[in-house]
Enzyme design. Structure first.
Site, mmCIF file in Angstrom:
data_model
loop_
_atom_site.group_PDB
_atom_site.id
_atom_site.type_symbol
_atom_site.label_atom_id
_atom_site.label_comp_id
_atom_site.label_asym_id
_atom_site.label_seq_id
_atom_site.Cartn_x
_atom_site.Cartn_y
_atom_site.Cartn_z
ATOM 1 N N GLN A 206 3.249 9.925 1.219
ATOM 2 C CA GLN A 206 4.534 9.217 1.178
ATOM 3 C C GLN A 206 5.348 9.524 -0.076
ATOM 4 O OE1 GLN A 206 2.563 5.247 2.195
ATOM 5 N NE2 GLN A 206 4.551 5.118 3.235
ATOM 6 N N HIS B 106 -4.196 1.458 7.845
ATOM 7 C CA HIS B 106 -2.823 1.992 7.865
ATOM 8 C C HIS B 106 -2.674 3.111 6.823
ATOM 9 C CE1 HIS B 106 1.734 1.446 7.977
ATOM 10 N NE2 HIS B 106 1.540 2.178 6.891
ATOM 11 N N GLU B 107 -3.141 2.835 5.593
ATOM 12 C CA GLU B 107 -2.975 3.822 4.516
ATOM 13 C C GLU B 107 -3.840 5.060 4.756
ATOM 14 O OE1 GLU B 107 -0.473 3.482 2.773
ATOM 15 O OE2 GLU B 107 -0.127 1.358 3.146
ATOM 16 N N CYS C 173 6.094 0.006 7.431
ATOM 17 C CA CYS C 173 5.720 1.134 6.576
ATOM 18 C C CYS C 173 6.930 1.549 5.742
ATOM 19 C CB CYS C 173 5.264 2.303 7.457
ATOM 20 S SG CYS C 173 4.790 3.772 6.532
ATOM 21 N N LEU C 174 6.704 1.836 4.459
ATOM 22 C CA LEU C 174 7.809 2.226 3.579
ATOM 23 C C LEU C 174 8.487 3.515 4.040
ATOM 24 C CD1 LEU C 174 6.141 1.470 0.118
ATOM 25 C CD2 LEU C 174 7.905 0.115 1.283
ATOM 26 N N HIS D 168 -2.367 7.608 7.019
ATOM 27 C CA HIS D 168 -1.411 8.531 6.388
ATOM 28 C C HIS D 168 -2.104 9.821 5.936
ATOM 29 C CE1 HIS D 168 2.392 6.384 6.231
ATOM 30 N NE2 HIS D 168 1.833 5.307 5.727
ATOM 31 N N GLY E 249 0.836 -1.192 0.000
ATOM 32 C CA GLY E 249 0.000 0.000 0.000
ATOM 33 C C GLY E 249 0.868 1.237 0.000
HETATM 34 NI NI NI Z 1 2.727 3.417 5.738
#
Ligand code: NI
Length: 187
Positions: free
Chosen positions: A50, A140-141, A98-99, A144, A45
């Site tokens: 991000q 989670h997304e 998370c990236l 953000h 995701g």
């Molecule tokens: Ni994330």
């Protein structure tokens, strides 16, 4: 085009994102770039903050985790202006990464069952009940888009224990195998 992932410590990750309107410029290109960036960094995701944009767009392709979580099989979602409604009291605690926080993972408690409303890339409305790990990815997304990260959900003790690692990310003292944008230097 593959885009750099903005890392923990960058202020763009802490802002509340703006809803997308039908006149948003180059939306198909942005969505394609977000998918490419997510696949390059091997995420399931990615949210627009991000990649440095405070816009309410999320892309998900949960299929790579479908061996462990069958509800994720074939699930690819482009979420514009998503809204989550929590259904029931069931929660589950699972490890999350998370990236924007490379090299870290922590256990996070989340709601098991949600109703999700969104519009797709053609501004067609959708509504679906989602459960399990897919519901976790969506939460989670969507966090953000509110300027939240999964580490905001962990205990103060855990946060204290990873403080050094967080500082390393925020101060560009880490290496990452996908392109990243570090937080601007503060003094
Ligand atoms: Ni994330």
């Amino acid at each position: 085009m593959n885009l750099p992932i903005y890392l923990y410590g960058h202020p763009v990750l802490r802002k509340i994102s703006t809803p997308i309107t039908a006149d948003y410029k180059d939306l198909p290109k942005l969505i394609a770039d977000m998918y490419e960036t997510m696949y390059t960094s091997e995420g399931v995701g990615l949210a627009a903050p991000q990649i440095g944009r405070n816009d309410r767009i999320v892309v998900i392709d949960a299929d790579p985790v479908s061996d462990s979580f069958p509800e994720c099989a074939g699930r690819k979602l482009t979420l514009i202006n998503p809204e989550i409604e929590i259904l029931g009291d069931d929660t589950e605690t699972r490890s999350e990464g998370c990236l924007s926080l490379p090299g870290l993972s922590e256990k996070v408690k989340r709601t098991e069952h949600i109703r999700l409303r969104w519009v797709d890339e053609n501004f067609q409305p959708h509504e679906e009940e989602i459960k399990g790990f897919l519901a976790r990815i969506v939460q989670h997304e969507c966090d953000h888009l509110e300027g939240k990260l999964y580490i905001d959900h962990i205990s103060p003790i855990r946060k204290q224990l990873i403080k050094g690692k967080l500082a390393d990310i925020a101060h560009a003292r880490i290496r990452c195998d996908y392109p990243v944008r570090y937080a601007p230097k503060t003094r």
